[in-house]
Design a protein around this motif. Structure first.
Motif, PDB file in Angstrom:
ATOM      1  N   LEU A  80     -43.087 -19.065 -64.673  1.00 51.22           N
ATOM      2  CA  LEU A  80     -42.932 -17.774 -65.343  1.00 51.22           C
ATOM      3  C   LEU A  80     -41.485 -17.565 -65.803  1.00 51.22           C
ATOM      4  O   LEU A  80     -41.240 -17.061 -66.903  1.00 51.22           O
ATOM      5  N   THR A  81     -40.553 -17.958 -64.954  1.00 52.91           N
ATOM      6  CA  THR A  81     -39.146 -17.807 -65.314  1.00 52.91           C
ATOM      7  C   THR A  81     -38.804 -18.641 -66.540  1.00 52.91           C
ATOM      8  O   THR A  81     -38.116 -18.171 -67.460  1.00 52.91           O
ATOM      9  N   ALA A  82     -39.299 -19.870 -66.560  1.00 58.45           N
ATOM     10  CA  ALA A  82     -39.036 -20.750 -67.702  1.00 58.45           C
ATOM     11  C   ALA A  82     -39.652 -20.189 -68.982  1.00 58.45           C
ATOM     12  O   ALA A  82     -39.033 -20.222 -70.056  1.00 58.45           O
ATOM     13  N   ARG A  83     -40.862 -19.658 -68.869  1.00 54.44           N
ATOM     14  CA  ARG A  83     -41.534 -19.094 -70.041  1.00 54.44           C
ATOM     15  C   ARG A  83     -40.816 -17.846 -70.534  1.00 54.44           C
ATOM     16  O   ARG A  83     -40.678 -17.623 -71.745  1.00 54.44           O
ATOM     17  N   ASP A 121     -44.128  -4.262 -66.450  1.00 53.54           N
ATOM     18  CA  ASP A 121     -43.850  -5.461 -65.643  1.00 53.54           C
ATOM     19  C   ASP A 121     -43.365  -6.580 -66.566  1.00 53.54           C
ATOM     20  O   ASP A 121     -44.064  -7.572 -66.770  1.00 53.54           O
ATOM     21  N   PRO A 122     -42.172  -6.416 -67.157  1.00 53.54           N
ATOM     22  CA  PRO A 122     -41.733  -7.295 -68.240  1.00 53.54           C
ATOM     23  C   PRO A 122     -41.601  -8.771 -67.881  1.00 53.54           C
ATOM     24  O   PRO A 122     -41.680  -9.625 -68.765  1.00 53.54           O
ATOM     25  N   ARG A 123     -41.406  -9.080 -66.614  1.00 54.36           N
ATOM     26  CA  ARG A 123     -41.255 -10.486 -66.219  1.00 54.36           C
ATOM     27  C   ARG A 123     -42.522 -11.043 -65.564  1.00 54.36           C
ATOM     28  O   ARG A 123     -42.508 -12.165 -65.045  1.00 54.36           O
ATOM     29  N   GLY A 124     -43.597 -10.262 -65.583  1.00 54.07           N
ATOM     30  CA  GLY A 124     -44.847 -10.702 -64.974  1.00 54.07           C
ATOM     31  C   GLY A 124     -45.675 -11.576 -65.900  1.00 54.07           C
ATOM     32  O   GLY A 124     -45.422 -11.679 -67.101  1.00 54.07           O
ATOM     33  N   ALA A 125     -46.712 -12.164 -65.327  1.00 54.71           N
ATOM     34  CA  ALA A 125     -47.553 -13.090 -66.085  1.00 54.71           C
ATOM     35  C   ALA A 125     -48.249 -12.412 -67.256  1.00 54.71           C
ATOM     36  O   ALA A 125     -48.407 -13.003 -68.327  1.00 54.71           O
ATOM     37  N   GLY A 126     -48.677 -11.143 -67.069  1.00 58.72           N
ATOM     38  CA  GLY A 126     -49.376 -10.445 -68.140  1.00 58.72           C
ATOM     39  C   GLY A 126     -48.490 -10.199 -69.338  1.00 58.72           C
ATOM     40  O   GLY A 126     -48.860 -10.479 -70.483  1.00 58.72           O
ATOM     41  N   ALA A 127     -47.288  -9.671 -69.094  1.00 59.67           N
ATOM     42  CA  ALA A 127     -46.355  -9.379 -70.184  1.00 59.67           C
ATOM     43  C   ALA A 127     -45.946 -10.653 -70.907  1.00 59.67           C
ATOM     44  O   ALA A 127     -45.912 -10.711 -72.146  1.00 59.67           O
ATOM     45  N   ILE A 128     -45.627 -11.681 -70.138  1.00 54.21           N
ATOM     46  CA  ILE A 128     -45.202 -12.943 -70.741  1.00 54.21           C
ATOM     47  C   ILE A 128     -46.317 -13.533 -71.599  1.00 54.21           C
ATOM     48  O   ILE A 128     -46.089 -14.003 -72.717  1.00 54.21           O
ATOM     49  N   SER A 129     -47.546 -13.473 -71.105  1.00 48.90           N
ATOM     50  CA  SER A 129     -48.677 -14.034 -71.859  1.00 48.90           C
ATOM     51  C   SER A 129     -48.911 -13.268 -73.156  1.00 48.90           C
ATOM     52  O   SER A 129     -49.153 -13.871 -74.208  1.00 48.90           O
ATOM     53  N   TYR A 130     -48.858 -11.930 -73.094  1.00 44.70           N
ATOM     54  CA  TYR A 130     -49.053 -11.154 -74.322  1.00 44.70           C
ATOM     55  C   TYR A 130     -47.908 -11.374 -75.310  1.00 44.70           C
ATOM     56  O   TYR A 130     -48.124 -11.397 -76.530  1.00 44.70           O
ATOM     57  N   GLU A 131     -46.697 -11.558 -74.828  1.00 46.87           N
ATOM     58  CA  GLU A 131     -45.584 -11.849 -75.739  1.00 46.87           C
ATOM     59  C   GLU A 131     -45.742 -13.234 -76.365  1.00 46.87           C
ATOM     60  O   GLU A 131     -45.439 -13.436 -77.544  1.00 46.87           O
ATOM     61  N   GLU A 132     -46.231 -14.182 -75.583  1.00 49.14           N
ATOM     62  CA  GLU A 132     -46.497 -15.518 -76.137  1.00 49.14           C
ATOM     63  C   GLU A 132     -47.604 -15.456 -77.185  1.00 49.14           C
ATOM     64  O   GLU A 132     -47.529 -16.122 -78.230  1.00 49.14           O
ATOM     65  N   ALA A 133     -48.625 -14.630 -76.929  1.00 50.03           N
ATOM     66  CA  ALA A 133     -49.696 -14.461 -77.914  1.00 50.03           C
ATOM     67  C   ALA A 133     -49.164 -13.818 -79.188  1.00 50.03           C
ATOM     68  O   ALA A 133     -49.504 -14.238 -80.299  1.00 50.03           O
ATOM     69  N   ALA A 134     -48.311 -12.794 -79.033  1.00 58.45           N
ATOM     70  CA  ALA A 134     -47.717 -12.128 -80.198  1.00 58.45           C
ATOM     71  C   ALA A 134     -46.880 -13.109 -81.013  1.00 58.45           C
ATOM     72  O   ALA A 134     -46.922 -13.107 -82.253  1.00 58.45           O
ATOM     73  N   LEU A 135     -46.115 -13.946 -80.322  1.00 55.66           N
ATOM     74  CA  LEU A 135     -45.298 -14.949 -81.013  1.00 55.66           C
ATOM     75  C   LEU A 135     -46.177 -15.935 -81.768  1.00 55.66           C
ATOM     76  O   LEU A 135     -45.889 -16.285 -82.922  1.00 55.66           O
ATOM     77  N   GLU A 136     -47.257 -16.354 -81.144  1.00 56.22           N
ATOM     78  CA  GLU A 136     -48.178 -17.295 -81.791  1.00 56.22           C
ATOM     79  C   GLU A 136     -48.827 -16.671 -83.026  1.00 56.22           C
ATOM     80  O   GLU A 136     -48.957 -17.313 -84.074  1.00 56.22           O
ATOM     81  N   ILE A 137     -49.219 -15.397 -82.922  1.00 59.87           N
ATOM     82  CA  ILE A 137     -49.790 -14.685 -84.069  1.00 59.87           C
ATOM     83  C   ILE A 137     -48.766 -14.586 -85.193  1.00 59.87           C
ATOM     84  O   ILE A 137     -49.069 -14.803 -86.369  1.00 59.87           O
ATOM     85  N   GLY A 195     -24.791 -30.287 -65.084  1.00 60.96           N
ATOM     86  CA  GLY A 195     -24.725 -30.318 -63.631  1.00 60.96           C
ATOM     87  C   GLY A 195     -25.021 -29.001 -62.950  1.00 60.96           C
ATOM     88  O   GLY A 195     -24.806 -28.853 -61.753  1.00 60.96           O
ATOM     89  N   VAL A 196     -25.543 -28.011 -63.685  1.00 62.84           N
ATOM     90  CA  VAL A 196     -25.840 -26.691 -63.120  1.00 62.84           C
ATOM     91  C   VAL A 196     -27.341 -26.461 -63.134  1.00 62.84           C
ATOM     92  O   VAL A 196     -27.993 -26.637 -64.164  1.00 62.84           O
ATOM     93  N   GLU A 197     -27.901 -26.082 -61.996  1.00 65.14           N
ATOM     94  CA  GLU A 197     -29.334 -25.814 -61.923  1.00 65.14           C
ATOM     95  C   GLU A 197     -29.682 -24.524 -62.666  1.00 65.14           C
ATOM     96  O   GLU A 197     -28.963 -23.520 -62.557  1.00 65.14           O
ATOM     97  N   THR A 198     -30.798 -24.549 -63.398  1.00 61.14           N
ATOM     98  CA  THR A 198     -31.292 -23.331 -64.019  1.00 61.14           C
ATOM     99  C   THR A 198     -32.020 -22.504 -62.955  1.00 61.14           C
ATOM    100  O   THR A 198     -32.336 -22.998 -61.865  1.00 61.14           O
ATOM    101  N   ALA A 199     -32.296 -21.235 -63.287  1.00 65.09           N
ATOM    102  CA  ALA A 199     -32.998 -20.368 -62.335  1.00 65.09           C
ATOM    103  C   ALA A 199     -34.361 -20.940 -61.976  1.00 65.09           C
ATOM    104  O   ALA A 199     -34.785 -20.911 -60.812  1.00 65.09           O
TER     105      ALA A 199
END
Length: 321
Positions: free
Chosen positions: A33-36, A287-303, A6-10
């Protein structure tokens, strides 16, 4: 929509406040972006069973090669990997972005290639990451190709230096990334002879596809003549603009031809990615919460998640010799 308990996420709150009927608002993007970002914080980041030696190469300039090296290295370190970056580009842009001095006269890859110093003497820690080290470049490296041209085994200079360093090192490195210059000369050949993998950043533009064929041909020649264990393990689409049909078409074509090695993650065009090096930072810290940082971290995780498959593929090549 209300989350579990019953609690909304960010992300749900942002989506509710800002979203419009079309679902294409800035708020919806913020929610995504927040969810990612939250998903990355919860993700299990596997470390490779063996060191992965990766050259980041593309003879075409401006495709995000150095940017990719710097930000993947930072993302790996952020997730706890021990990382070494070897800057083989005389421009030294990777050294700049990782906060490492590289002015003329300092000990650098130039000294390593010419045998004056070993990697252990030259490498320095990158500020901001406890597990990220850099072998810096300098403009002096620009003359190295001519100076080492007549040396015996001139294609194996970096490989020998790296082998000697790892033999005496007390650290285990999960990833060793070599940032190559935008050319197909002796420096790139040294890089490709010292690694097992090539990661190719591909700009989401038509001309990038034409340059890709030339690069693949060169890698094939290296495999035949110098390094039979070299594999093209990864392709990463950079400067991707999801608003344009062209970006999607380039991504679809690359995926159609190289389905096993193209990452699902794409790197967007981002002002923050371009700004970060001017502050001697990667976008991961800038810019740790920005689209660029999130995308590169997702790429690193995938690698990282593909490590087992890649290492097995390399081992099979060695057994087949």
């Amino acid at each position: 929509m209300i989350g579990a308990g019953g609690v909304e996420t960010a992300s749900e709150i942002l989506n509710r406040i800002f979203s419009d009927a079309s679902g294409s608002s800035a708020g919806a993007e913020m929610a995504d972006l927040t969810a990612r970002y939250q998903a990355l914080q919860k993700a299990t980041f596997p470390q490779p069973e063996q060191t992965r030696f990766i050259a980041v190469a593309n003879q075409k300039g401006g495709v995000g090669k150095t940017t990719t090296t710097v930000n993947l290295a930072s993302a790996f370190a952020e997730f706890g990997s021990q990382v070494l970056v070897i800057d083989m580009d005389p421009q030294g842009n990777a050294s700049t972005a990782l906060g490492v001095p590289h002015e003329t006269g300092i000990q650098s890859t130039y000294d390593v290639l010419e045998g004056r110093h070993g990697i252990e003497e030259v490498k320095v820690a990158s500020p901001g990451f406890e597990t990220l080290e850099v072998v810096p470049s300098s403009i002096d490296l620009s003359g190295a190709e001519l100076e080492v041209a007549d040396m015996p085994e001139r294609n194996q200079l970096l490989k020998k230096a790296l082998t000697d360093f790892l033999r005496g090192s007390k650290k285990h490195y999960d990833y060793i990334l070599v940032d190559c210059p935008p050319s197909l000369g002796l420096l790139v050949l040294n890089a490709m002879c010292s690694v097992n993998e090539v990661l190719i950043p591909v700009q989401a533009e038509y001309y990038a596809l034409e340059g890709l064929q030339q690069l693949l041909h060169t890698i094939g020649l290296v495999q035949q003549s110098y390094n039979p264990y070299l594999v093209i393990s990864t392709m990463l689409l950079t400067m991707y603009d999801k608003r344009t049909l062209l970006s999607k078409e380039v991504f679809d074509q690359v995926r159609e031809h190289y389905p096993e090695i193209v990452l699902n993650t794409t790197i967007p065009r981002s002002v923050k990615i371009s700004e970060a090096p001017s502050f001697q930072q990667s976008v991961i810290t800038y810019d740790p919460r920005g689209a660029g940082a999130i995308s590169y971290e997702e790429a690193a995780l995938e690698i990282a998640q593909r490590s087992k498959w890649v290492l097995k593929h390399i081992a099979n090549r060695k057994q087949g010799e």
